[in-house]
Structures are given as C-alpha cells and as structure tokens.
Scaffold this motif. Structure first.
Motif, PDB file in Angstrom:
ATOM      1  N   UNK A 159     -47.652 -37.387 -31.463  1.00  0.00           N
ATOM      2  CA  UNK A 159     -46.550 -36.969 -32.329  1.00  0.00           C
ATOM      3  C   UNK A 159     -45.282 -36.717 -31.519  1.00  0.00           C
ATOM      4  N   UNK A 160     -44.134 -37.183 -32.030  1.00  0.00           N
ATOM      5  CA  UNK A 160     -42.840 -36.969 -31.381  1.00  0.00           C
ATOM      6  C   UNK A 160     -42.360 -35.556 -31.702  1.00  0.00           C
TER       7      UNK A 160
ATOM      8  N   UNK B 141     -37.049 -38.590 -25.073  1.00  0.00           N
ATOM      9  CA  UNK B 141     -37.828 -37.961 -26.132  1.00  0.00           C
ATOM     10  C   UNK B 141     -39.032 -37.248 -25.525  1.00  0.00           C
ATOM     11  N   UNK B 142     -39.570 -36.314 -26.292  1.00  0.00           N
ATOM     12  CA  UNK B 142     -40.746 -35.553 -25.882  1.00  0.00           C
ATOM     13  C   UNK B 142     -41.812 -35.697 -26.958  1.00  0.00           C
TER      14      UNK B 142
ATOM     15  N   UNK C 297     -46.560 -36.744 -23.625  1.00  0.00           N
ATOM     16  CA  UNK C 297     -45.665 -36.525 -22.477  1.00  0.00           C
ATOM     17  C   UNK C 297     -45.537 -35.052 -22.135  1.00  0.00           C
ATOM     18  N   UNK C 298     -45.551 -34.178 -23.161  1.00  0.00           N
ATOM     19  CA  UNK C 298     -45.476 -32.740 -22.899  1.00  0.00           C
ATOM     20  C   UNK C 298     -46.729 -32.263 -22.179  1.00  0.00           C
TER      21      UNK C 298
END
Length: 267
Positions: free
Chosen positions: A90-91, A99-100, A104-105
């Motif tokens: 989920x973005x 973007x995160x 990626x987080x």
C-alpha cells in the motif's frame, strides 16, 4: 588521556574483560545482523545491546555523545532507503518525485535499526576498553606485529585530538577563503575536503608516532610486559553473551517470518 582516566575510574563489569573477548562478541553480533535486512532481528539485537549499558558503566546520554555521528548516519540511511526503495504494498505517501509504501517503509526502518544495532556494540566496546589493554591483548594474545599494534595504540591515543585538529583545519581553510561562503553544495564539498584533510593528518600523526615508538625500542623482541593480558571466566561469559544476542536476533526473526537474506532481498 581523558578517556583513559575515565576508564580507570570505571569499575563496571565489562571493563574487566579481555578486549579480544569483547571484540569476538561484537563480531558475532555483526555477522548475524549482516545476513538479513529485516527489522525484527535488528530490534532484538539493539534492545539486548542497550540492556548491557549498565555493565559497561555507560548512561544513554554518554552513549549519545560518543555515538551520535553513527546514530545520525543510521537515521539518514534509513530515510534514504525508505524513499528510494521500490514501492511494494500500500502507498502511504506520494510526493510525486518520491513515494513511501508499506514495503519501502519496512525496508527503511530495518536498515536504520540494523545500522544502530551494528554501530552501538562497537561504541560500547570502545567505551569500556582501555587502549593500552587492547594493545597488550593484540600483541600478547593475538600475536600481531608490533608496528600494527603500536599504530593502533597511537591512533586510539590520538582520537581525543581529532576535535582540536578539526577546528585547526577549519580555521586554516577559512583563512584561505575555503568553506566560509557559498551555496549549500559548495559548503558540503568544503566539509568533505576538511574531513579528508583530518583523515590524512590523523594517519600521518599515528604513523609517525608508531615509527618513533618502534625506533626507541618499543618494537624490539624479546620484550617484557608491565601488565599480562590473560583470559578469565568472565571472558567466556562475554563471548557466550555475544553468541546469545546473535542467536536470539536470528531466532526471533525466523519465528516472526521476517528473515530476509541480503542476497535474496530483491526476490
């Protein structure tokens, strides 16, 4: 010299262990954390290392004063990884140029916590180890060459002078008009140049001191020792403690299902 006086007044448990046993424990922790980039193993290792602060006679404030560059670097590395890693899941935030996402987080947090978990044991080791004791252990127990041992001792003795050298180099560069003006990029380049100058000066000073000490007989063989470097039951517990921290971190990651081998991270 100030660090040596502080260590002499520090009667914490880890200060009495042989430096080589503490180094072995740090190596075990580092190897375990270098295999995976997940946040669970790094968090477990970091929590256990922080729990050892009283055994080294360290307070959180003192740990921050000695390790803030590494802590800051870990935070910046985690942020860079978060915004540069490929999106997955989920973005959470979309700023167009970056973007995160959930993936990626998680990757960025794992990188930051892992950096802290790798760096802090080294800070802990240096904070509770007398440079002379380390040199004695390297020469007597590890049988390393005298020039390497003397160079290591000289470098550790001169660490306290690096702040003064940094100020001196900065004043000399500003006298030539370097680093005192310009845009942020020019200032960054000036700082990197000053850092390189500090590195060169430190290497030269340590090398000269090591050669001078050897020329005055410090490196001749055979030689006697004012303090014998020995191992005790405490050193066994220190090494086992390092293995326990490394094993606990790996076991917790496997149990949580977050174990992510570095060379398989892209899959």
């Amino acid at each position: 010299m100030r660090q040596e006086l502080t260590l002499r007044g520090n009667h914490a448990l880890l200060t009495r262990a042989n430096p080589l046993s503490k180094f072995a424990a740090v190596v075990f922790i580092t190897l375990a954390l270098a295999l995976s980039i997940d946040w669970v193993s790094a968090s477990v290792a970091l929590a256990l290392v922080l729990a050892l602060l009283p055994l080294a006679g360290l307070r959180p404030g003192l740990l921050w004063l000695r390790g803030w560059p590494l802590i800051t670097a870990a935070a910046l590395g985690g942020w860079s990884t978060t915004i540069l890693a490929p999106d997955s899941g989920r973005i959470l935030l979309d700023a167009r140029i970056w973007s995160i996402s959930d993936g990626s987080l998680e990757l960025g947090v794992g990188f930051m916590v892992r950096g802290l978990a790798i760096a802090l044991p080294a800070v802990l080791l240096m904070s509770c180890t007398d440079p002379t004791d380390l040199a004695d252990a390297l020469a007597q127990n590890a049988k390393l060459p005298h020039r390497f041992v003397l160079g290591t001792l000289a470098a550790m003795r001169l660490v306290g002078l690096m702040a003064e050298e940094w100020h001196t180099i900065g004043m000399a560069r500003r006298a030539r008009g370097v680093g005192s003006h310009g845009n942020p990029l020019q200032r960054l380049r000036a700082t990197l140049g000053q850092s390189f100058g500090l590195l060169v000066q430190a290497v030269r000073r340590a090398s000269r001191l090591a050669v001078t000490m050897e020329a005055r007989g410090f490196g001749d063989a055979p030689r006697t020792w004012a303090r014998k470097s020995t191992f005790s039951a405490l050193d066994v517990w220190v090494v086992l403690g390092g293995l326990l921290i490394a094993g606990s971190a790996v076991a917790a990651s496997l149990a949580a299902g977050t174990w992510n081998m570095v060379f398989l991270a892209r899959q």
